[in-house]
Design an enzyme around this catalytic site. Structure first.
Site, PDB file in Angstrom:
ATOM      1  N   GLU A 360     124.193  42.100  50.479  1.00 56.15           N
ATOM      2  CA  GLU A 360     122.541  42.731  49.885  1.00 56.15           C
ATOM      3  C   GLU A 360     123.124  43.600  51.563  1.00 56.15           C
ATOM      4  OE1 GLU A 360     118.983  42.048  48.214  1.00 56.15           O
ATOM      5  OE2 GLU A 360     118.316  41.487  50.019  1.00 56.15           O
ATOM      6  N   HIS A 391     139.383  20.919  44.891  1.00 54.20           N
ATOM      7  CA  HIS A 391     140.046  20.634  43.772  1.00 54.20           C
ATOM      8  C   HIS A 391     138.837  21.500  43.212  1.00 54.20           C
ATOM      9  CE1 HIS A 391     141.481  16.565  45.369  1.00 54.20           C
ATOM     10  NE2 HIS A 391     140.509  16.188  45.530  1.00 54.20           N
ATOM     11  N   LYS A 516     114.746  46.822  38.550  1.00 53.56           N
ATOM     12  CA  LYS A 516     113.600  46.514  38.657  1.00 53.56           C
ATOM     13  C   LYS A 516     113.011  47.280  37.711  1.00 53.56           C
ATOM     14  CE  LYS A 516     112.609  45.109  42.600  1.00 53.56           C
ATOM     15  NZ  LYS A 516     111.916  44.887  43.975  1.00 53.56           N
TER      16      LYS A 516
END
EC number: 5.3.1.9
Length: 567
Positions: A360, A391, A516
């Site tokens: 960000e 793994h 948004k």
């Protein structure tokens, strides 16, 4: 008018570009033979030890990077941040998360006013409130003491405090302070997250902390209203004032919501959400869980790195070295990603926090003056604690794409375990992998070595490791609240250094706004369709098709009554 001056136009940048060719002729398995080089590529501060000898860099590379820092006026930019200059130019704001952990007698100005006394005023209020809460003097609507806390926020109001909480949970001192208490976080607007956050909790013994600077954040406020309904449906409307508090500056909306403004804790516009862990955003819920003295140690750890960052020479400055190396890897060697690999399960939430903090902050395509960047900037950050990651995705790191790695280790385990008769303790087993993996990445394994081991010819291409894959190792002496604060501040400043060098604004986040805005249009359309039966209008054919398919199924929650989670 925007300046067109970019760091890539400097002789220092061009010198590094030319230097890449020399580095490409080298291999880490040969560079690591140079003992003096390896010794030089270390730095230490208060027992934190950085070894970056496994970076694809030489002493000459570092000299050129230090000159680039000089050309970028890095020292001056760091000073401007600490002085309270408005370096967040697009929002005309200071950037003063360092003031949140400054000693009480320090002077740090914003708009000509020392902000430190105000910061300490809020901390003193948190200390007093948390002591009242933890002593059992603060009781809920039915007279019972409150032992559960749900912190409602999103983004920086969630990821940073969650990282610190996860890291403190197994620290012996912090765990002792938190006995009999629960701290949970609610961030996602998904009702499943609501259900998980209140599962097995009793409203009678639960306090909800609503974290929203403006008290208007859509997801946070919907979650806050949902938990308010959860409390009211069980305890009645008068219970809200006893069971909900706020971290906000909008006292009018706080009071309108039903929370006593006296129980609202402030923070400031010079604190960005992702840098707000050391404000009331993190300090309040963490103090309710662990007690203010533990959290103060965390703040002191962060402050110690602030001092180191501001005063140490670049050659021995851990955040600066990390930032320079990231710029080298991204913008010159062309490695777009970074793996954050803490060999400590207590740091399981560290990579997600740094992912937000880094991506960000530095996910920008234009300079601070609004000029399109003609070079690569920003990093794709991801990670998982060792040895789990080994793994999972290490296969790609060893034999697929080249991804620079940050290995983070801890000398002393929070929870030491040894079984009599075992070769090593559990922590030594973990750390064996911490020390081995960087060498595996650096040296690799050649076909000649495989031939000498009599590996079948058809398997040699599959078992060959090219090596020459860069990493660095950061070794912490322990993982108490103090070191957790140090680790946070190291990465905060590292990310700022990258932004200062790239010439971008690491402290705004306009990229979150467009989505948004579009979501607001969709929200209105969903309401019109659900409540008024209106068709989907105003979207492209693809979105219209998706929305129509979604709305074709009868909702599981009718819109004429309140429905709360059943879990």
């Amino acid at each position: 008018m925007a300046s067109s001056a970019l760091i890539c136009d400097t002789e220092q940048w061009k010198g590094l570009q030319a230097h890449v060719g020399e580095i490409q002729k080298t291999h880490l398995r040969h560079l690591m033979h140079d003992v003096e080089r390896c010794k030089a590529m270390t730095a230490e501060y208060e027992g934190i030890y950085l070894d970056y000898s496994r970076q694809r860099a030489t002493g000459e590379t570092m000299e050129k990077l230090f000159k680039l820092a000089e050309a970028a006026k890095l020292k001056e930019k760091i000073e401007k941040m600490f002085r309270g200059d408005k370096i967040n130019s697009t929002e005309n704001r200071s950037v003063l998360h360092v003031a949140l952990r400054a000693p009480r007698d320090e002077v740090i100005n914003s708009n000509g006013v020392n902000v430190v006394p105000e910061v300490w005023g809020v901390k003193d209020k948190i200390k007093q409130f948390s002591e009242t809460f933890r002593s059992g003097s603060w009781v809920g609507a039915t007279g019972k003491a409150l032992t559960n806390v749900v912190s409602v926020g999103i983004g920086g109001s969630f990821l940073g405090p969650l990282f610190v909480h996860a890291a403190l949970q197994t620290d012996p001192e912090a765990a002792e302070s938190a006995k009999g208490r629960q701290l949970r976080f609610l961030a996602n607007v998904d009702p499943v997250d609501v259900a998980r956050s209140i599962k097995d909790l009793d409203p009678e013994t639960t306090l909800v902390v609503v974290v929203s600077k403006t008290f208007t954040t859509a997801e946070t406020m919907l979650n806050a209203r949902t938990l308010k309904e959860w409390i009211v449906s069980s305890l009645g409307p008068d219970a809200v004032a006893k069971h909900m508090i706020a971290v906000s500056t909008n006292l009018e909306l706080v009071e309108k919501f039903g929370i006593d403004p006296k129980n609202a804790f402030a923070f400031w516009d010079w604190v960005g959400g992702r840098y707000s862990v050391c404000s009331a955003v993190g300090v309040l819920p963490l103090s309710l869980q662990y007690g203010f003295p533990i959290v103060q140690k965390f703040l002191e750890g962060a402050a110690s790195i602030d001092k180191h960052f501001r005063s140490s020479s670049f050659e021995k400055n851990i955040p600066v070295l990390l930032g320079l190396l990231s710029v080298w890897n991204v913008s010159f060697l062309g490695y777009p990603a970074r793996a954050i690999l803490p060999y400590s399960q207590a740091l399981e939430k560290f990579a997600p926090h740094i992912q937000q903090l880094s991506m960000e902050s530095n996910g920008k395509g234009v300079s601070i003056d609004g000029v399109q960047l003609p070079f690569e900037s920003g990093e794709i950050d991801f990670g998982e604690p060792g040895t789990n990651g080994q793994h999972s995705f290490y296969q790609l790191i060893h034999q697929g794409r080249v991804i620079p790695c940050d290995f983070i280790g801890v000398v002393k385990s929070q929870q030491p375990v040894y079984l009599k008769g075992e070769i090593v303790s559990n922590h030594d087993e973990l750390m064996s992998n911490f020390f081995a993996q960087p060498d595996a990445l650096a040296y690799g394994k050649t076909p000649e070595q495989l031939h000498s081991e009599k590996v079948p010819e058809h398997l040699i291409p599959h078992k060959t490791f090219q090596g020459n894959r860069p990493s660095l190792s950061l070794l912490l002496p322990s993982l108490s609240a103090y070191e957790i604060g140090q680790l946070l501040a190291i990465y905060e400043h590292r990310i700022a250094v990258q932004g200062f060098l790239w010439g971008i604004n690491s402290f705004d986040q306009w990229g979150v706004e467009l989505g948004k805005s579009l979501a607001s249009q969709v929200r209105k359309s969903l309401h019109a369709s659900r409540v008024e039966g209106k068709p989907v209008l105003g979207f492209n054919s693809s979105t219209t098709s998706l929305l129509t398919r979604y709305l074709a199924v009868e909702p599981s929650t009718p819109y004429n009554t309140t429905t709360l989670p059943k879990v």
